[in-house]
Motif scaffolding. Structure first.
Motif, short mmCIF file in Angstrom:
data_model
loop_
_atom_site.label_atom_id
_atom_site.label_comp_id
_atom_site.label_asym_id
_atom_site.label_seq_id
_atom_site.Cartn_x
_atom_site.Cartn_y
_atom_site.Cartn_z
N ARG A 1 2.62 1.66 -3.37
CA ARG A 1 1.71 2.00 -4.47
C ARG A 1 1.31 3.46 -4.37
O ARG A 1 1.19 4.16 -5.38
CB ARG A 1 0.47 1.11 -4.41
CG ARG A 1 0.70 -0.27 -5.05
CD ARG A 1 -0.46 -1.20 -4.75
NE ARG A 1 -1.75 -0.64 -5.14
CZ ARG A 1 -2.88 -0.89 -4.49
NH1 ARG A 1 -2.88 -1.68 -3.43
NH2 ARG A 1 -4.01 -0.38 -4.91
N MET A 2 1.07 3.94 -3.14
CA MET A 2 0.66 5.33 -2.97
C MET A 2 1.79 6.28 -3.38
O MET A 2 1.56 7.45 -3.63
CB MET A 2 0.29 5.60 -1.51
CG MET A 2 -0.97 4.89 -1.06
SD MET A 2 -2.37 5.29 -2.11
CE MET A 2 -3.03 3.68 -2.46
N TYR B 1 0.80 -1.23 0.00
CA TYR B 1 0.00 0.00 0.00
C TYR B 1 0.84 1.28 0.00
O TYR B 1 0.68 2.11 -0.90
CB TYR B 1 -0.95 -0.04 1.19
CG TYR B 1 -2.01 1.03 1.18
CD1 TYR B 1 -3.14 0.91 0.39
CD2 TYR B 1 -1.89 2.16 1.98
CE1 TYR B 1 -4.12 1.89 0.38
CE2 TYR B 1 -2.86 3.14 1.99
CZ TYR B 1 -3.98 3.00 1.19
OH TYR B 1 -4.94 3.96 1.19
N PRO B 2 1.77 1.47 0.96
CA PRO B 2 2.54 2.72 0.95
C PRO B 2 3.39 2.88 -0.30
O PRO B 2 3.60 4.01 -0.75
CB PRO B 2 3.41 2.63 2.21
CG PRO B 2 3.36 1.22 2.63
CD PRO B 2 2.10 0.63 2.12
#
Lengths: 416, 358
Positions: free
Chosen positions: B104-105, B101-102
């Motif tokens: 991809r962000m 997640y981090p």
């Protein structure tokens, strides 16, 4: 010995205690059980049987029905003289209940072939007049009305004679059984119910989408805001919910009509130059339906969103997601069970609505419920009313199963 | 400690309505250090952490990171890793998706993400768990995923908000070690919040003891324990006997204190005031009977309570005048006293600390 006897007696007493407890619990659930059976299961079973039941002809014309069983319409020959005699005998009975039964059979046969009712009624009158004369009814009936010489007339009686018929269900699907027994669509200009069903599902779907678009941000605001404001918002949703349906509908008619306050406001503010048609059409239907259905969407959404702890969004932003991306990747997926539950509930309730569409919609917006009511109360065609109801029930059940597969029934029910 | 400042709190205050939670806080977090904010609930330690993460805005004052003010920067632009008390793993994502997640962000390419996730998973030894949902992991495993997720995007600073609070004692001790180890390997700066003082003492380079919205003392663990700056720190960190008394005489380095029981003891601590004082002596520094022989301060006391703790015995003694002190002795001591016995208690003047009473 003594201990063995003692333990036997103990076991016996234990059994009795257990049985008593079972009886007590059964008694406790009995009212609910009986209530459910009487007001829920029985009507559904009645609808199912009504949709396929066809007792009118076999009770109204018992001898004719029996005699026709031996006739093969495929031969393209008229039935034998004994069938005509049986019909004359069925029609000649003079007791009032027999007359009523014949009238019911006539109504039923009229569904099969237009004009059958008048044929049977006039024939009945003629037969009763000359009832004393015996025999040779074949020539005499054909003489009374040439239609008795058509094979189609007798085929209609033969089709309607069995106690069960696919007729109503086929009608509800705009289909019919042709004279030779093959099943096909009715002519294009006579098709009605499939279009009505599609319209019903469309109205329900659009209403659901409008409610979702309005309800999602509303529920999110309720979760976000402080106690007092959230309580006010909840009241704003629930107050209409507690108001009578008719009162709400007629208020909307007042507000949305051509000379109503909304149109006056729009003209006064210069947004439009002539009044908009906001009621008695699709626009009005969707406005009013969305208002009626909003609580069914907001409440499941609210309860799901309330259960999403705030630290997930904090975690998302600490990991570098801006609020919009955090919403789509974290909040939205976590609120999906509420969306599923709200959408399903809204859709099912809307699909069954009939008073509101019949009051605020034009004839083109009438939904399936309207036709069910029409056939049940106005034309007293319980078979078709039941078949139409069954169609709606099947659609809703199919949707429920689909939703159960994708979102999960347990999540929809809030059991997780 | 190479004191290069990563984070500076400059006169930070935070109030909710009229209620001030943080009052004029100054704090410097040095690059690479493991700093623990220790305090009771409501002391302001969590609020401080939340302001650093960006979830709360200070009412006044400035927070600087690498010299630049960040107090108005939203959390997602601070690049600070956070490990939450309840982990906050996204329940609808697998372990690998949570870790990705981090990255991809931050717009990392798929191949790079997969590589980093693989590395992070082996770093916290969760190989084979990539495709599990958080609900299928044990508490310790969830904790490791949360750690890996906060570290995977290589932040300069990681905040941990009581991350071990939900674990049982053995696992907690194990995870304390693992966090220490990760800190050592990665050289990342850690600000850690806990109310557990033994956790603070074992893990930290420095400990900041919070009291009523401000820092009472900030120092390495040994100093916090051995040289508490005030009576609150002395009482909060570790066990301590806080005895009230008054100054009898303070000639030079040795101060004579008259305890409220009437006994006069000496403390190796210069004192200039004359008001009431509190004397702090650690229970383990107090000797009993023959161990008290030859110690400068000796008091005869009566045993009022005994508690057996397995490896040691905790004894409450009445020093006279209702002044109660706690003494720890080895449980295997053959001559252990009974309740009601009169014993001798003694300690060195160097083991006492004096604070002005409020």
């Amino acid at each position: 010995m003594i201990t063995a006897a003692r333990s036997e007696a103990d076991k016996e007493a234990g059994h009795r205690r257990l049985n008593r407890r079972r009886v007590t619990s059964l008694l406790l659930v009995a009212p609910l059980l009986i209530f459910t059976i009487v007001v829920f299961l029985l009507p559904i079973v009645t609808i199912l049987t009504n949709a396929v039941a066809s007792p009118e002809v076999s009770t109204g014309l018992p001898r004719t029905s029996l005699a026709l069983a031996g006739w093969h319409p495929a031969d393209r020959n008229l039935p034998g003289g004994e069938v005509f005699d049986a019909l004359a005998q069925d029609l000649s009975e003079k007791s009032p209940e027999r007359t009523r039964a014949v009238a019911a059979a006539a109504r039923r046969l009229n569904y099969e072939v237009g004009g059958f009712r008048s044929l049977l009624v006039s024939t009945e009158r003629a037969v009763k007049k000359s009832a004393d004369d015996a025999g040779n009814w074949r020539e005499r009936l054909i003489g009374m009305d040439g239609r008795w010489g058509d094979i189609e007339t007798w085929q209609a009686i033969r089709r309607a004679a069995p106690a069960h018929t696919p007729f109503y269900i086929l009608s509800a699907l705009d289909m019919r059984q042709a004279a030779d027994g093959s099943i096909g669509m009715v002519p294009e200009n006579q098709r009605t119910y499939v279009a009505v069903l599609m319209r019903t599902l469309k109205v329900a779907a659009v209403t659901t989408l409008i409610c979702l678009a309005l309800g999602y941000p509303f529920a999110a605001l309720m979760v976000k805001s402080g106690r007092n404001f959230a309580f006010m918002l909840l009241g704003a949703v629930m107050l209409p919910f507690w108001t009578s349906l008719l009162a709400k509908t007629s208020s909307w008619i007042v507000i949305l009509q051509e000379q109503g306050p909304l149109n006056k406001l729009l003209i006064w503010s210069g947004i439009v130059s002539s009044p908009l048609q906001l009621i008695f059409n699709a626009t009005g239907l969707y406005i009013v339906m969305a208002h009626m259905m909003l609580p069914f969407m907001v409440l499941p959404l609210y309860s799901t969103m309330k259960g999403i702890p705030s630290h997930y969004m904090k975690a998302s932003s600490s990991l570098g997601a801006n609020p919009a991306r955090g919403f789509f990747h974290v909040y939205l997926p976590m609120s999906l069970p509420g969306v599923g539950a709200g959408a399903l509930l809204t859709f099912i309730v809307s699909a069954g609505y009939y008073i509101t569409p019949s009051l605020v919609g034009s004839p083109r917006e009438q939904m399936l419920g309207y036709f069910v009511a029409f056939y049940a109360y106005t034309s007293v065609n319980w078979g078709l009313a039941s078949a139409l109801g069954l169609m709606l029930l099947v659609c809703v059940l199919a949707l429920y199963l689909l939703a159960g597969r994708t979102v999960g029934v347990r999540q929809i029910a809030g059991l997780r | 400690m190479a004191a290069e400042a990563l984070i500076e709190f400059d006169k930070i205050t935070k109030s909710y309505g009229r209620h001030a939670v943080i009052r004029g806080l100054d704090l410097t977090v040095c690059r690479g250090e493991f700093l623990t904010l220790l305090g009771a609930s409501g002391s302001g330690k969590t609020t401080t952490l939340m302001m650093l993460a960006g979830f709360e805005e200070p009412t006044s004052g400035a927070i600087r990171m690498n010299g630049a003010p960040i107090e108005h920067l939203p959390p997602h632009r601070r690049g600070i890793g956070v490990v939450f008390q309840n982990y906050a793993l996204f329940p609808h994502m697998t372990v690998a998706q949570n870790l990705a997640y981090p990255l991809r962000m931050r717009g990392m390419k798929r191949a790079g993400v997969e590589e980093e996730v693989r590395r992070a998973i082996s770093m916290v030894r969760l190989d084979g768990m990539e495709d599990r949902k958080p609900a299928m992991l044990s508490g310790g495993q969830q904790q490791r995923v949360a750690l890996a997720r906060a570290l995977i995007f290589k932040p300069e600073l990681v905040l941990m908000d009581e991350p071990l609070g939900a674990l049982d004692k053995n696992l907690r001790e194990h995870m304390q070690f693992e966090i220490r180890e990760l800190h050592r390997q990665l050289g990342v700066t850690v600000v850690y919040v806990t109310h557990d003082q033994s956790e603070a003492l074992t893990m930290s380079d420095r400990v900041a003891v919070f009291h009523a919205g401000d820092i009472a003392q900030i120092a390495p663990p040994g100093d916090i324990y051995e040289k508490p700056s005030d009576a609150y720190v002395a009482g909060f960190v570790g066990e301590n006997n806080l005895l009230s008394g008054s100054i009898e005489a303070s000639p030079g380095n040795l101060t004579a204190v008259r305890l409220s029981s009437g006994t006069v003891v000496s403390v190796a601590c210069p004192w200039s005031g004359s008001g009431p004082v509190t004397l702090a002596v650690r229970p383990e520094k107090m000797g009993l009977n023959q161990d008290a022989e030859g110690l400068a301060n000796r008091i005869s006391a009566r045993v009022t309570e005994l508690a057996y703790l397995g490896d040691q015995l905790r004894m409450l003694v009445d020093l006279g005048g209702g002044q109660i002190a706690m003494v720890k002795i080895a449980a295997f001591d053959k001559n252990r006293p009974q309740v009601g016995d009169t014993v001798d208690i003694g300690w060195n003047p160097e083991d006492g600390h004096l604070f002005a009473s409020d």
